[in-house]
Design an enzyme around this catalytic site. Sequence first.
Site, PDB file in Angstrom:
ATOM      1  N   HIS A 173     102.771  96.772 -26.042  1.00 48.81           N
ATOM      2  CA  HIS A 173     103.883  96.197 -26.818  1.00 48.81           C
ATOM      3  C   HIS A 173     104.214  94.975 -26.233  1.00 48.81           C
ATOM      4  CE1 HIS A 173     107.084  98.193 -30.432  1.00 48.81           C
ATOM      5  NE2 HIS A 173     106.759  96.544 -30.178  1.00 48.81           N
ATOM      6  N   GLU A 229     101.060  94.299 -33.139  1.00 52.40           N
ATOM      7  CA  GLU A 229     101.477  93.251 -33.662  1.00 52.40           C
ATOM      8  C   GLU A 229     101.421  91.523 -32.633  1.00 52.40           C
ATOM      9  OE1 GLU A 229     106.337  92.829 -34.774  1.00 52.40           O
ATOM     10  OE2 GLU A 229     105.323  94.238 -35.658  1.00 52.40           O
ATOM     11  N   GLU A 280     105.835 101.660 -37.911  1.00 50.64           N
ATOM     12  CA  GLU A 280     107.566 100.468 -38.101  1.00 50.64           C
ATOM     13  C   GLU A 280     108.361  99.848 -39.323  1.00 50.64           C
ATOM     14  OE1 GLU A 280     108.102  97.087 -34.781  1.00 50.64           O
ATOM     15  OE2 GLU A 280     106.772  98.109 -33.465  1.00 50.64           O
TER      16      GLU A 280
HETATM   17  C1  BGC Z   1     108.412  94.527 -32.669  1.00 48.98           C
HETATM   18  C2  BGC Z   1     109.104  95.301 -32.389  1.00 48.98           C
HETATM   19  C3  BGC Z   1     111.252  94.667 -32.173  1.00 48.98           C
HETATM   20  C4  BGC Z   1     111.058  94.856 -34.176  1.00 48.98           C
HETATM   21  C5  BGC Z   1     112.518  94.210 -34.291  1.00 48.98           C
HETATM   22  C6  BGC Z   1     108.698  94.011 -34.192  1.00 48.98           C
HETATM   23  O1  BGC Z   1     108.336  92.855 -34.735  1.00 48.98           O
HETATM   24  O2  BGC Z   1     107.544  95.594 -33.092  1.00 48.98           O
HETATM   25  O3  BGC Z   1     109.665  96.107 -30.632  1.00 48.98           O
HETATM   26  O4  BGC Z   1     112.095  95.282 -31.972  1.00 48.98           O
HETATM   27  O5  BGC Z   1     109.757  94.165 -34.993  1.00 48.98           O
HETATM   28  O6  BGC Z   1     112.905  93.148 -34.620  1.00 48.98           O
END
Ligand code: BGC
Length: 457
Positions: free
Chosen positions: A123, A168, A364
Amino acid sequence: MTASVPAFPADFLWGVSASAFQIEGSPTADGRGPSSWDAFTREPGRIKDGSHADVATDHYRRYREDVALMAGLGVGAYRFSVSWSRVLPDGHGQVNRKGLDFYDRLVDALCTAGIAPVPTLFHWDTPLALEEKGGWLTRDTAERFAQYASVVAERLADRVPMWITINEPAEVTLLGYGIGEHAPGKGLVFDALPAAHHQLLAHGLGVQALRAAGARQIGIAASHSPVWPASDSAEDRGAAELYDLLTNRLFADPVLTGAYPDEGLASLLPGPVAEDLKTISAPLDWYGINYYNPMLVGAPQPASPAGEFGGIEIPADLPFAFRPIEGCEHTDFGWPVVPDGLRELLVRLRERYGDRLPPLYITENGCSYADAPDPVTGRIADDRRIEYHAGHLAALHRAMAQGVDVRGYFIWSILDNFEWAEGYRQRFGLVHVDYETLERTPKESYAWYRDVIKGGR
Ligand code: BGC
Protein backbone atom coordinates in the site's frame (compact mmCIF):
# COMPACT_ATOMS: atom_id res chain seq x y z
CA MET A 1 -28.90 9.61 13.20
CA THR A 2 -30.70 6.56 11.82
CA ALA A 3 -30.00 6.41 8.10
CA SER A 4 -31.36 2.99 7.16
CA VAL A 5 -29.73 0.49 4.88
CA PRO A 6 -31.41 -2.26 2.81
CA ALA A 7 -30.92 -5.90 3.76
CA PHE A 8 -27.74 -7.57 2.48
CA PRO A 9 -27.16 -11.33 2.19
CA ALA A 10 -26.46 -13.06 5.50
CA ASP A 11 -22.92 -13.98 4.45
CA PHE A 12 -22.03 -10.48 3.19
CA LEU A 13 -18.64 -9.47 4.61
CA TRP A 14 -18.61 -6.21 6.58
CA GLY A 15 -15.17 -4.72 7.08
CA VAL A 16 -12.99 -1.72 7.76
CA SER A 17 -9.65 -0.83 6.23
CA ALA A 18 -6.40 1.03 6.91
CA SER A 19 -2.79 0.92 5.70
CA ALA A 20 0.56 0.55 7.44
CA PHE A 21 2.15 3.89 6.65
CA GLN A 22 -1.00 5.82 7.47
CA ILE A 23 -1.45 4.41 10.98
CA GLU A 24 1.55 2.53 12.35
CA GLY A 25 4.20 5.13 13.21
CA SER A 26 7.33 3.63 14.88
CA PRO A 27 9.41 4.02 11.71
CA THR A 28 12.61 2.56 13.14
CA ALA A 29 11.19 0.16 15.73
CA ASP A 30 12.40 -3.43 15.71
CA GLY A 31 14.64 -2.98 12.70
CA ARG A 32 12.19 -1.45 10.19
CA GLY A 33 13.95 0.04 7.17
CA PRO A 34 12.90 3.39 5.62
CA SER A 35 10.30 3.61 2.87
CA SER A 36 9.79 5.99 -0.03
CA TRP A 37 7.15 7.79 2.05
CA ASP A 38 9.51 8.33 5.00
CA ALA A 39 11.86 10.11 2.62
CA PHE A 40 9.08 12.00 0.83
CA THR A 41 7.59 13.40 4.04
CA ARG A 42 11.03 14.80 4.87
CA GLU A 43 11.18 16.85 1.65
CA PRO A 44 10.10 20.44 2.39
CA GLY A 45 6.72 21.38 0.98
CA ARG A 46 5.59 17.87 0.07
CA ILE A 47 3.03 17.44 2.86
CA LYS A 48 0.50 20.23 2.99
CA ASP A 49 0.40 20.60 6.78
CA GLY A 50 4.15 20.04 7.09
CA SER A 51 3.65 16.81 9.02
CA HIS A 52 5.21 13.33 8.78
CA ALA A 53 4.02 9.90 9.86
CA ASP A 54 6.60 9.05 12.52
CA VAL A 55 3.83 8.69 15.08
CA ALA A 56 0.70 8.71 12.91
CA THR A 57 -1.92 6.97 15.11
CA ASP A 58 0.75 4.95 16.94
CA HIS A 59 -1.03 1.78 15.88
CA TYR A 60 2.22 -0.22 16.00
CA ARG A 61 2.11 0.10 19.77
CA ARG A 62 -1.66 0.44 20.24
CA TYR A 63 -2.88 -2.28 17.89
CA ARG A 64 -4.63 -4.20 20.69
CA GLU A 65 -6.77 -1.17 21.49
CA ASP A 66 -7.57 -0.80 17.78
CA VAL A 67 -8.50 -4.46 17.43
CA ALA A 68 -10.80 -4.04 20.44
CA LEU A 69 -12.47 -1.10 18.66
CA MET A 70 -13.02 -3.30 15.61
CA ALA A 71 -14.40 -6.08 17.78
CA GLY A 72 -16.80 -3.53 19.29
CA LEU A 73 -17.98 -2.70 15.77
CA GLY A 74 -18.64 -6.35 15.04
CA VAL A 75 -16.82 -6.33 11.69
CA GLY A 76 -16.13 -9.64 10.00
CA ALA A 77 -12.82 -8.48 8.49
CA TYR A 78 -10.04 -5.95 8.83
CA ARG A 79 -8.08 -4.90 5.77
CA PHE A 80 -4.62 -3.66 6.77
CA SER A 81 -1.30 -3.50 4.96
CA VAL A 82 2.06 -5.00 5.72
CA SER A 83 5.00 -2.62 5.65
CA TRP A 84 7.45 -4.18 3.19
CA SER A 85 10.43 -2.46 4.85
CA ARG A 86 9.49 -3.82 8.28
CA VAL A 87 9.75 -7.32 6.88
CA LEU A 88 12.67 -6.73 4.49
CA PRO A 89 14.41 -3.52 5.57
CA ASP A 90 16.29 -3.31 2.25
CA GLY A 91 13.35 -4.54 0.23
CA HIS A 92 15.02 -7.90 -0.38
CA GLY A 93 17.58 -10.23 1.16
CA GLN A 94 17.70 -10.48 4.93
CA VAL A 95 14.30 -11.01 6.60
CA ASN A 96 13.66 -8.97 9.73
CA ARG A 97 11.93 -11.49 11.99
CA LYS A 98 10.88 -8.83 14.49
CA GLY A 99 9.04 -6.93 11.78
CA LEU A 100 7.17 -10.05 10.74
CA ASP A 101 6.42 -10.81 14.39
CA PHE A 102 4.33 -7.64 14.59
CA TYR A 103 2.00 -8.88 11.85
CA ASP A 104 1.95 -12.30 13.45
CA ARG A 105 0.74 -10.73 16.72
CA LEU A 106 -1.78 -8.56 14.86
CA VAL A 107 -3.17 -11.56 12.97
CA ASP A 108 -3.45 -13.55 16.19
CA ALA A 109 -5.22 -10.69 17.97
CA LEU A 110 -7.68 -10.40 15.06
CA CYS A 111 -8.34 -14.14 14.97
CA THR A 112 -8.93 -14.19 18.73
CA ALA A 113 -11.45 -11.36 18.26
CA GLY A 114 -13.20 -13.31 15.48
CA ILE A 115 -12.12 -10.83 12.78
CA ALA A 116 -10.70 -12.12 9.51
CA PRO A 117 -7.28 -10.55 8.78
CA VAL A 118 -7.07 -9.29 5.18
CA PRO A 119 -3.52 -8.09 4.49
CA THR A 120 -2.50 -5.95 1.54
CA LEU A 121 1.14 -6.55 0.66
CA PHE A 122 1.84 -3.18 -0.92
CA HIS A 123 0.00 0.00 0.00
CA TRP A 124 2.44 2.56 -1.44
CA ASP A 125 5.37 2.41 1.02
CA THR A 126 8.13 1.10 -1.26
CA PRO A 127 11.34 0.24 0.63
CA LEU A 128 13.63 3.22 0.15
CA ALA A 129 16.54 1.00 -0.87
CA LEU A 130 14.48 -0.15 -3.87
CA GLU A 131 13.10 3.31 -4.62
CA GLU A 132 16.64 4.66 -4.81
CA LYS A 133 17.38 2.09 -7.50
CA GLY A 134 14.44 3.26 -9.62
CA GLY A 135 11.51 1.85 -7.65
CA TRP A 136 8.58 0.82 -9.81
CA LEU A 137 10.30 2.13 -12.94
CA THR A 138 12.49 -0.98 -12.78
CA ARG A 139 11.56 -4.60 -13.32
CA ASP A 140 13.72 -5.60 -10.40
CA THR A 141 11.18 -4.17 -7.92
CA ALA A 142 8.50 -6.52 -9.27
CA GLU A 143 10.82 -9.49 -8.77
CA ARG A 144 11.70 -8.37 -5.24
CA PHE A 145 8.00 -8.05 -4.48
CA ALA A 146 7.53 -11.75 -5.26
CA GLN A 147 10.21 -12.68 -2.70
CA TYR A 148 8.53 -10.44 -0.14
CA ALA A 149 5.11 -11.98 -0.87
CA SER A 150 6.54 -15.47 -0.22
CA VAL A 151 8.11 -14.44 3.07
CA VAL A 152 4.87 -12.93 4.39
CA ALA A 153 2.65 -15.76 3.16
CA GLU A 154 4.90 -18.46 4.60
CA ARG A 155 4.46 -16.86 8.00
CA LEU A 156 0.77 -15.90 7.89
CA ALA A 157 -1.07 -18.05 5.32
CA ASP A 158 -2.21 -20.54 7.95
CA ARG A 159 -4.43 -17.85 9.55
CA VAL A 160 -5.19 -15.42 6.72
CA PRO A 161 -8.33 -16.25 4.70
CA MET A 162 -8.05 -13.44 2.10
CA TRP A 163 -5.10 -11.65 0.52
CA ILE A 164 -4.56 -8.46 -1.46
CA THR A 165 -1.42 -8.06 -3.54
CA ILE A 166 -1.33 -4.36 -4.35
CA ASN A 167 -3.40 -1.30 -3.51
CA GLU A 168 -4.23 1.07 -6.36
CA PRO A 169 -1.38 0.73 -8.83
CA ALA A 170 -3.05 3.58 -10.74
CA GLU A 171 -2.48 6.12 -7.94
CA VAL A 172 1.15 5.14 -7.47
CA THR A 173 1.72 5.50 -11.22
CA LEU A 174 -0.21 8.72 -11.76
CA LEU A 175 0.29 10.58 -8.48
CA GLY A 176 3.69 9.16 -7.53
CA TYR A 177 5.54 8.93 -10.85
CA GLY A 178 3.28 10.90 -13.23
CA ILE A 179 2.72 14.20 -11.44
CA GLY A 180 4.82 13.85 -8.30
CA GLU A 181 2.10 14.68 -5.83
CA HIS A 182 2.89 11.47 -3.91
CA ALA A 183 6.12 9.57 -3.23
CA PRO A 184 8.49 9.25 -4.93
CA GLY A 185 7.59 12.73 -6.21
CA LYS A 186 8.48 12.30 -9.87
CA GLY A 187 6.80 14.35 -12.59
CA LEU A 188 7.36 12.00 -15.53
CA VAL A 189 3.86 12.37 -17.04
CA PHE A 190 3.59 9.66 -19.73
CA ASP A 191 7.08 8.35 -18.98
CA ALA A 192 5.58 7.03 -15.75
CA LEU A 193 3.94 4.15 -17.66
CA PRO A 194 6.63 1.57 -16.81
CA ALA A 195 5.59 1.98 -13.15
CA ALA A 196 2.14 0.72 -14.14
CA HIS A 197 3.52 -2.30 -15.94
CA HIS A 198 5.93 -3.24 -13.18
CA GLN A 199 3.28 -3.01 -10.46
CA LEU A 200 0.97 -5.17 -12.55
CA LEU A 201 3.79 -7.63 -13.08
CA ALA A 202 4.48 -7.58 -9.33
CA HIS A 203 0.81 -8.35 -8.78
CA GLY A 204 1.02 -11.38 -11.11
CA LEU A 205 4.28 -12.63 -9.62
CA GLY A 206 2.83 -12.01 -6.17
CA VAL A 207 -0.21 -14.16 -6.97
CA GLN A 208 2.14 -17.00 -7.98
CA ALA A 209 4.23 -16.61 -4.83
CA LEU A 210 1.18 -16.46 -2.58
CA ARG A 211 -0.37 -19.56 -4.14
CA ALA A 212 2.93 -21.44 -3.87
CA ALA A 213 2.97 -20.63 -0.13
CA GLY A 214 -0.56 -21.98 0.32
CA ALA A 215 -2.44 -18.65 0.41
CA ARG A 216 -6.13 -18.73 -0.51
CA GLN A 217 -8.60 -16.14 -1.80
CA ILE A 218 -6.29 -13.73 -3.57
CA GLY A 219 -7.35 -10.40 -5.06
CA ILE A 220 -6.16 -6.89 -5.82
CA ALA A 221 -7.54 -3.52 -4.60
CA ALA A 222 -7.95 -1.24 -7.62
CA SER A 223 -9.28 2.30 -7.70
CA HIS A 224 -12.02 2.82 -10.25
CA SER A 225 -14.34 5.72 -11.09
CA PRO A 226 -17.04 6.17 -13.68
CA VAL A 227 -15.77 8.79 -16.13
CA TRP A 228 -18.38 11.22 -17.40
CA PRO A 229 -17.72 13.28 -20.54
CA ALA A 230 -18.21 17.00 -19.86
CA SER A 231 -20.48 17.27 -22.92
CA ASP A 232 -21.59 15.32 -25.98
CA SER A 233 -18.97 16.95 -28.19
CA ALA A 234 -16.53 14.60 -29.91
CA GLU A 235 -13.63 16.40 -28.16
CA ASP A 236 -15.05 15.95 -24.67
CA ARG A 237 -16.05 12.37 -25.31
CA GLY A 238 -12.57 11.63 -26.67
CA ALA A 239 -10.90 13.22 -23.64
CA ALA A 240 -13.14 11.27 -21.24
CA GLU A 241 -12.43 8.04 -23.11
CA LEU A 242 -8.69 8.65 -22.87
CA TYR A 243 -8.94 9.34 -19.14
CA ASP A 244 -11.04 6.20 -18.66
CA LEU A 245 -8.41 4.24 -20.57
CA LEU A 246 -5.51 5.62 -18.53
CA THR A 247 -7.06 5.26 -15.09
CA ASN A 248 -9.52 2.36 -15.32
CA ARG A 249 -8.75 0.14 -18.30
CA LEU A 250 -4.95 0.38 -18.23
CA PHE A 251 -5.02 -1.31 -14.83
CA ALA A 252 -8.06 -3.60 -15.06
CA ASP A 253 -7.77 -4.94 -18.63
CA PRO A 254 -4.35 -6.63 -18.17
CA VAL A 255 -5.47 -8.31 -14.95
CA LEU A 256 -8.92 -9.35 -16.17
CA THR A 257 -8.39 -9.94 -19.89
CA GLY A 258 -4.64 -10.46 -20.32
CA ALA A 259 -4.28 -7.52 -22.74
CA TYR A 260 -3.59 -3.82 -22.58
CA PRO A 261 -6.48 -1.68 -23.84
CA ASP A 262 -4.41 -0.06 -26.57
CA GLU A 263 -1.62 -1.50 -28.67
CA GLY A 264 0.17 1.79 -29.13
CA LEU A 265 0.32 2.19 -25.41
CA ALA A 266 1.46 -1.41 -24.86
CA SER A 267 4.31 -0.78 -27.30
CA LEU A 268 5.65 1.94 -24.97
CA LEU A 269 5.97 -0.49 -22.08
CA PRO A 270 9.11 -2.35 -21.07
CA GLY A 271 8.84 -6.01 -21.98
CA PRO A 272 8.56 -8.80 -22.61
CA VAL A 273 5.01 -7.46 -22.48
CA ALA A 274 3.19 -10.38 -24.09
CA GLU A 275 4.92 -12.84 -21.79
CA ASP A 276 4.31 -10.65 -18.73
CA LEU A 277 0.61 -10.36 -19.55
CA LYS A 278 0.25 -14.11 -19.03
CA THR A 279 1.61 -13.67 -15.50
CA ILE A 280 -0.46 -10.53 -14.84
CA SER A 281 -3.73 -12.20 -15.85
CA ALA A 282 -3.44 -15.30 -13.66
CA PRO A 283 -7.00 -16.00 -12.44
CA LEU A 284 -8.01 -14.22 -9.24
CA ASP A 285 -10.46 -15.40 -6.62
CA TRP A 286 -11.96 -11.94 -6.32
CA TYR A 287 -11.42 -8.35 -7.43
CA GLY A 288 -11.42 -5.35 -5.07
CA ILE A 289 -12.80 -1.93 -5.95
CA ASN A 290 -11.91 1.30 -4.16
CA TYR A 291 -14.59 3.84 -5.01
CA TYR A 292 -14.78 7.47 -3.93
CA ASN A 293 -16.41 9.54 -6.72
CA PRO A 294 -17.00 9.83 -10.47
CA MET A 295 -14.82 12.09 -12.65
CA LEU A 296 -16.18 14.68 -15.07
CA VAL A 297 -13.66 15.05 -17.87
CA GLY A 298 -13.50 17.22 -20.96
CA ALA A 299 -11.05 18.41 -23.58
CA PRO A 300 -8.62 21.11 -22.47
CA GLN A 301 -9.91 24.57 -23.47
CA PRO A 302 -7.92 25.84 -25.32
CA ALA A 303 -4.89 24.43 -23.53
CA SER A 304 -5.08 23.25 -19.97
CA PRO A 305 -3.17 25.45 -17.52
CA ALA A 306 -1.62 24.09 -14.35
CA GLY A 307 -4.00 24.21 -11.39
CA GLU A 308 -5.48 22.41 -8.44
CA PHE A 309 -8.28 19.87 -8.57
CA GLY A 310 -9.69 17.80 -5.69
CA GLY A 311 -6.68 18.72 -3.58
CA ILE A 312 -4.18 17.71 -6.28
CA GLU A 313 -1.81 19.89 -8.29
CA ILE A 314 -2.46 19.18 -11.97
CA PRO A 315 0.31 19.97 -14.49
CA ALA A 316 -0.36 21.98 -17.64
CA ASP A 317 -0.83 20.49 -21.11
CA LEU A 318 -2.55 17.23 -20.26
CA PRO A 319 -4.80 15.97 -23.07
CA PHE A 320 -7.83 16.12 -20.75
CA ALA A 321 -9.18 18.54 -18.15
CA PHE A 322 -11.20 17.94 -15.00
CA ARG A 323 -14.48 19.77 -14.50
CA PRO A 324 -16.18 20.24 -11.16
CA ILE A 325 -19.22 18.08 -10.51
CA GLU A 326 -21.92 20.40 -9.29
CA GLY A 327 -25.39 19.97 -7.82
CA CYS A 328 -24.31 17.56 -5.07
CA GLU A 329 -22.67 17.64 -1.65
CA HIS A 330 -18.89 17.72 -1.41
CA THR A 331 -16.75 16.27 1.36
CA ASP A 332 -14.20 18.36 3.24
CA PHE A 333 -11.68 17.15 0.66
CA GLY A 334 -13.87 18.77 -2.01
CA TRP A 335 -14.77 15.40 -3.50
CA PRO A 336 -18.32 15.17 -4.89
CA VAL A 337 -20.68 12.79 -3.10
CA VAL A 338 -22.31 10.66 -5.81
CA PRO A 339 -23.48 7.37 -4.30
CA ASP A 340 -25.12 6.13 -7.51
CA GLY A 341 -21.70 6.41 -9.17
CA LEU A 342 -20.85 3.21 -7.32
CA ARG A 343 -23.79 1.38 -8.89
CA GLU A 344 -22.97 2.84 -12.29
CA LEU A 345 -19.33 1.78 -11.97
CA LEU A 346 -20.12 -1.78 -10.92
CA VAL A 347 -22.71 -2.28 -13.65
CA ARG A 348 -20.28 -0.86 -16.20
CA LEU A 349 -17.47 -3.17 -15.08
CA ARG A 350 -19.84 -6.11 -15.30
CA GLU A 351 -20.83 -5.11 -18.85
CA ARG A 352 -17.22 -4.50 -19.84
CA TYR A 353 -15.66 -7.68 -18.45
CA GLY A 354 -18.63 -10.10 -18.34
CA ASP A 355 -17.70 -13.51 -16.96
CA ARG A 356 -14.08 -12.48 -16.63
CA LEU A 357 -14.99 -10.34 -13.67
CA PRO A 358 -14.55 -12.39 -10.49
CA PRO A 359 -16.74 -11.77 -7.44
CA LEU A 360 -16.23 -8.24 -6.17
CA TYR A 361 -15.49 -6.68 -2.81
CA ILE A 362 -15.63 -2.95 -2.19
CA THR A 363 -12.22 -2.71 -0.54
CA GLU A 364 -12.49 1.04 0.15
CA ASN A 365 -15.27 3.61 0.30
CA GLY A 366 -15.25 6.59 2.59
CA CYS A 367 -15.28 10.32 3.09
CA SER A 368 -13.30 13.05 4.78
CA TYR A 369 -15.18 15.20 7.28
CA ALA A 370 -13.42 17.05 10.06
CA ASP A 371 -16.12 16.69 12.75
CA ALA A 372 -14.55 17.13 16.18
CA PRO A 373 -15.74 16.15 19.65
CA ASP A 374 -18.37 18.47 21.11
CA PRO A 375 -16.57 20.40 23.86
CA VAL A 376 -19.35 19.69 26.37
CA THR A 377 -20.69 16.23 25.55
CA GLY A 378 -17.65 14.79 23.77
CA ARG A 379 -20.01 13.44 21.07
CA ILE A 380 -18.77 13.44 17.49
CA ALA A 381 -21.88 13.90 15.40
CA ASP A 382 -20.63 13.00 11.92
CA ASP A 383 -24.05 12.80 10.29
CA ARG A 384 -22.60 13.51 6.87
CA ARG A 385 -20.45 10.37 7.09
CA ILE A 386 -23.49 8.30 8.04
CA GLU A 387 -25.40 9.78 5.11
CA TYR A 388 -22.46 9.04 2.82
CA HIS A 389 -22.20 5.38 3.75
CA ALA A 390 -25.95 4.82 3.86
CA GLY A 391 -26.19 6.28 0.35
CA HIS A 392 -23.35 4.16 -0.98
CA LEU A 393 -24.71 0.98 0.60
CA ALA A 394 -28.08 1.66 -1.01
CA ALA A 395 -26.34 2.12 -4.37
CA LEU A 396 -24.37 -1.08 -3.84
CA HIS A 397 -27.59 -2.89 -3.09
CA ARG A 398 -29.07 -1.62 -6.37
CA ALA A 399 -26.00 -2.87 -8.26
CA MET A 400 -26.43 -6.29 -6.67
CA ALA A 401 -30.11 -6.26 -7.63
CA GLN A 402 -28.91 -5.62 -11.21
CA GLY A 403 -26.90 -8.83 -11.04
CA VAL A 404 -23.43 -7.66 -9.95
CA ASP A 405 -21.84 -10.21 -7.63
CA VAL A 406 -20.54 -8.22 -4.63
CA ARG A 407 -19.49 -10.11 -1.53
CA GLY A 408 -18.42 -7.46 0.94
CA TYR A 409 -17.84 -3.80 1.83
CA PHE A 410 -14.89 -2.26 3.68
CA ILE A 411 -15.17 1.27 5.03
CA TRP A 412 -12.14 3.50 4.63
CA SER A 413 -11.15 3.93 7.39
CA ILE A 414 -11.38 2.54 10.92
CA LEU A 415 -9.32 5.47 12.29
CA ASP A 416 -8.52 9.02 11.27
CA ASN A 417 -4.99 8.74 9.91
CA PHE A 418 -2.12 10.23 7.93
CA GLU A 419 -3.78 11.16 4.64
CA TRP A 420 -0.69 11.16 2.42
CA ALA A 421 0.12 14.59 0.89
CA GLU A 422 -2.69 16.16 2.95
CA GLY A 423 -1.08 15.17 6.25
CA TYR A 424 -3.55 14.96 9.12
CA ARG A 425 -6.09 17.47 7.93
CA GLN A 426 -8.40 15.07 6.14
CA ARG A 427 -10.20 12.72 8.51
CA PHE A 428 -11.76 9.55 7.09
CA GLY A 429 -12.17 7.56 10.33
CA LEU A 430 -15.15 5.99 12.04
CA VAL A 431 -13.00 6.64 15.10
CA HIS A 432 -11.60 10.09 15.85
CA VAL A 433 -7.92 10.32 16.76
CA ASP A 434 -6.66 13.23 18.85
CA TYR A 435 -3.16 13.66 17.43
CA GLU A 436 -1.93 15.33 20.62
CA THR A 437 -2.97 12.62 23.05
CA LEU A 438 -3.59 9.77 20.56
CA GLU A 439 -6.89 9.18 22.28
CA ARG A 440 -9.42 7.30 20.16
CA THR A 441 -13.09 8.35 20.30
CA PRO A 442 -15.71 6.51 18.27
CA LYS A 443 -17.79 8.87 16.16
CA GLU A 444 -21.53 8.45 15.73
CA SER A 445 -20.85 6.75 12.40
CA TYR A 446 -19.12 3.99 14.38
CA ALA A 447 -22.31 3.24 16.32
CA TRP A 448 -24.33 3.48 13.12
CA TYR A 449 -22.07 1.01 11.27
CA ARG A 450 -22.17 -1.34 14.27
CA ASP A 451 -25.97 -1.35 14.03
CA VAL A 452 -25.89 -1.89 10.27
CA ILE A 453 -23.62 -4.89 10.78
CA LYS A 454 -25.77 -6.24 13.60
CA GLY A 455 -28.88 -5.85 11.42
CA GLY A 456 -27.10 -7.51 8.50
CA ARG A 457 -26.37 -10.50 10.60
C1 BGC B 1 -6.04 5.06 -0.69
C2 BGC B 1 -6.00 5.38 0.78
C3 BGC B 1 -6.40 6.84 0.98
C4 BGC B 1 -7.80 7.02 0.48
C5 BGC B 1 -8.34 8.43 0.65
C6 BGC B 1 -7.24 5.62 -1.42
O1 BGC B 1 -6.84 6.07 -2.65
O2 BGC B 1 -5.92 3.68 -0.90
O3 BGC B 1 -4.73 5.10 1.27
O4 BGC B 1 -6.26 7.24 2.30
O5 BGC B 1 -7.86 6.72 -0.88
O6 BGC B 1 -7.61 9.33 -0.10
